[in-house]
Design an enzyme around this catalytic site. Structure first.
Site, PDB file in Angstrom:
ATOM      1  N   TRP A 148       1.156  -0.878   0.181  1.00  0.00           N
ATOM      2  CA  TRP A 148      -0.065   0.276   0.114  1.00  0.00           C
ATOM      3  C   TRP A 148       0.715   1.025   0.199  1.00  0.00           C
ATOM      4  O   TRP A 148       0.756   2.211  -0.770  1.00  0.00           O
ATOM      5  CB  TRP A 148      -1.777   0.050   1.295  1.00  0.00           C
ATOM      6  CG  TRP A 148      -2.216  -0.981   1.034  1.00  0.00           C
ATOM      7  CD1 TRP A 148      -2.060  -1.812   1.250  1.00  0.00           C
ATOM      8  CD2 TRP A 148      -2.807  -1.377  -0.311  1.00  0.00           C
ATOM      9  NE1 TRP A 148      -3.057  -2.140   1.141  1.00  0.00           N
ATOM     10  CE2 TRP A 148      -3.528  -2.121   0.656  1.00  0.00           C
ATOM     11  CE3 TRP A 148      -3.190  -0.834  -1.649  1.00  0.00           C
ATOM     12  CZ2 TRP A 148      -4.747  -2.853  -0.467  1.00  0.00           C
ATOM     13  CZ3 TRP A 148      -4.484  -0.944  -2.249  1.00  0.00           C
ATOM     14  CH2 TRP A 148      -4.888  -1.561  -1.789  1.00  0.00           C
ATOM     15  N   ASP A 204      -1.250   6.542   6.225  1.00  0.00           N
ATOM     16  CA  ASP A 204      -2.138   6.355   5.703  1.00  0.00           C
ATOM     17  C   ASP A 204      -2.648   4.744   7.174  1.00  0.00           C
ATOM     18  O   ASP A 204      -2.111   4.722   7.254  1.00  0.00           O
ATOM     19  CB  ASP A 204      -2.032   4.926   4.354  1.00  0.00           C
ATOM     20  CG  ASP A 204      -3.001   3.902   3.857  1.00  0.00           C
ATOM     21  OD1 ASP A 204      -4.002   3.725   4.284  1.00  0.00           O
ATOM     22  OD2 ASP A 204      -3.191   3.760   3.356  1.00  0.00           O
ATOM     23  N   LYS A 238     -12.094  -1.496   7.075  1.00  0.00           N
ATOM     24  CA  LYS A 238     -11.297  -2.152   7.862  1.00  0.00           C
ATOM     25  C   LYS A 238     -11.521  -2.963   9.345  1.00  0.00           C
ATOM     26  O   LYS A 238     -11.515  -3.322   9.989  1.00  0.00           O
ATOM     27  CB  LYS A 238      -9.945  -2.435   7.594  1.00  0.00           C
ATOM     28  CG  LYS A 238      -9.167  -1.816   5.973  1.00  0.00           C
ATOM     29  CD  LYS A 238      -9.006  -3.268   5.319  1.00  0.00           C
ATOM     30  CE  LYS A 238      -8.546  -3.039   3.505  1.00  0.00           C
ATOM     31  NZ  LYS A 238      -7.776  -2.048   3.795  1.00  0.00           N
TER      32      LYS A 238
HETATM   33  C1  LIG Z   1      -6.850  -1.648   2.117  1.00  0.00           C
HETATM   34  C2  LIG Z   1      -6.345  -0.585   1.315  1.00  0.00           C
HETATM   35  C3  LIG Z   1      -6.026   0.768   1.155  1.00  0.00           C
HETATM   36  C4  LIG Z   1      -6.944   0.690   0.149  1.00  0.00           C
HETATM   37  O1  LIG Z   1      -7.683   1.023   0.553  1.00  0.00           O
HETATM   38  P1  LIG Z   1      -9.273   1.341  -0.411  1.00  0.00           P
HETATM   39  O2  LIG Z   1      -9.939   1.827   0.201  1.00  0.00           O
HETATM   40  O3  LIG Z   1      -9.634  -0.113  -1.008  1.00  0.00           O
HETATM   41  O4  LIG Z   1      -8.793   2.007  -1.641  1.00  0.00           O
HETATM   42  C5  LIG Z   1      -5.051   1.422   1.013  1.00  0.00           C
HETATM   43  N1  LIG Z   1      -4.286   1.729   1.928  1.00  0.00           N
HETATM   44  C6  LIG Z   1      -3.822   0.583   3.157  1.00  0.00           C
HETATM   45  C7  LIG Z   1      -3.258   0.324   4.562  1.00  0.00           C
HETATM   46  C8  LIG Z   1      -5.169  -0.762   3.489  1.00  0.00           C
HETATM   47  O5  LIG Z   1      -5.500  -1.175   3.721  1.00  0.00           O
END
Ligand SMILES: *Cc1c(COP(=O)(O)O)cnc(C)c1O
Length: 365
Positions: A107, A177, A201
């Site tokens: 990511w 993030d 998540k």
């Molecule tokens: C799942 C995830 C993403 C992607 O998220 P989307 O909402 O599908 O764009 C980005 N960063 C991390 C750390 C993730 O776990």
């Protein structure tokens, strides 16, 4: 005709992921009509008093849970964390400047790739050569003290590692993030300029992205951005510039209320530490299962481990699924097993997994 089976199983999915049962039950009870409103949350205007109260309450609860200072905006946007990979550099990375991206997994690599389309990206540290099995130490970070900002991924969903404390980047604005560990533990918001997280998540259904942005950052935004990609559009209109994901925000409000009723983020953290310790201690003592992340980098959200062979891993996942332990397959890029045990994942599910693992080892060890 057989009756439908409404019983729940243990859901280890990495995302969209398990939600608190009391929240699901509340949604079920309110889906046809919100109490006293006579309409479903799925039917009401985002400009209605009812929805306004919901989004305001979601923001207030978020502020209270995380202790968000008054000089930060809280936004509920769309496009997932993936759109934030683009919006962050479009808003905060001038073409002539450079940003630091600490690479700890797939990511963060994706985030850096989007930033490279906008300006220069420097990498203060990467653990790629170690298959992202750990978080770099502070002393390994080759930081640029003139960077437009420094970006890190607080929890690496695919590799099962987690920063235990945020990197120290001095005066450089810190961007995080936090998609897969948001609200799993207290965070010092004041150390950050921007925190973003896809809701699916740990916080709610897919379709909502939470962005927390410090007010002074807005001054850096160039004037030529498309309206929807400019954070100022959303801070000014309080996430109501266009139709927001109303249902998702309603669910988030309920999840936040639930987290508050459990005692807030310190209590949640304690619960997550207990679940993580149970599973990691069992793995370490087994002499059969092998955790893939280095011990001091281990994630409490995504527990990744291997078995002695890939054949055994396939067998393990197949038999686990049949035993109502769902979603354990590791990400296709790393293989193995991944047990995602977010906030709402119950301790009984961790105990059930350990019992299953113990039996599996006896039969196949
Ligand atoms: C799942 C995830 C993403 C992607 O998220 P989307 O909402 O599908 O764009 C980005 N960063 C991390 C750390 C993730 O776990």
């Amino acid at each position: 005709m057989p009756e439908h089976d409404y019983s729940r199983i243990f859901n280890f999915s990495a995302g969209p992921a398990v939600l608190p049962l009391p929240v699901l039950e509340r949604i079920r009870d309110e889906i046809v009509t919100l109490p006293g409103v006579g309409m479903s949350i799925l039917e009401i205007s985002h400009r209605s008093k009812t929805f306004e109260a919901i989004i305001e309450s979601a923001e207030a609860r978020m502020r209270s849970l995380l202790g968000i200072p008054a000089n930060y905006h809280v936004l509920f946007l769309q496009g997932g964390a993936s759109l934030q990979f683009s919006m962050v550099p479009m808003n905060f990375l001038p073409k002539t400047a450079a940003a630091d991206y600490i690479l700890t997994g797939a990511w963060s690599e994706k985030a850096a790739a989007e930033a490279r389309k906008v300006g220069t990206v420097n990498v203060p540290a990467s653990t790629k050569s170690e298959n992202f099995s750990r978080i770099p130490e502070q002393h390994e970070l080759e930081l640029d003290n003139k960077a437009a900002y420094a970006h890190y991924t607080s929890n690496n969903t695919i590799f099962g590692t987690e920063w235990k404390a945020e990197p120290e980047v001095g005066q450089v604005p810190l961007v995080c993030d936090a998609s897969s560990d948001f609200l799993s533990r207290p965070v010092d918001i004041s150390k950050h300029a921007v925190i973003y997280a896809g809701a699916q998540k740990n916080v709610g259904p897919s379709g909502v992205t939470i962005v927390i942005v410090r007010d002074d950052m807005l001054k850096r935004i160039p004037d030529n951005l498309p309206t929807m990609l400019d954070y100022r559009t959303h801070t000014k209109e309080k996430s109501l510039y266009n139709t927001p994901p109303t249902f998702g925000i309603y669910v988030i409000e309920l999840v936040l209320e639930h987290l508050q009723s459990l005692g807030g983020l310190s209590a949640i953290q304690k619960h997550n530490e207990e679940k993580g310790a149970l599973l990691y201690d069992f793995i370490d003592a087994s002499g059969y299962y092998r955790g893939t992340a280095e011990k001091n980098s281990r994630s409490l959200m995504n527990v990744c481990f291997r078995l002695p062979s890939e054949d055994l891993e396939s067998k393990f996942i197949k038999e686990a699924t049949a035993a109502s332990l769902d979603g354990l397959k590791g990400h296709r890029s790393v293989g193995g097993v991944r047990a995602s045990i977010y906030n709402a994942f119950p301790k009984e599910g961790v105990v059930a997994l350990i019992d299953f693992m113990s039996e599996f080892q006896k039969k196949n060890g």
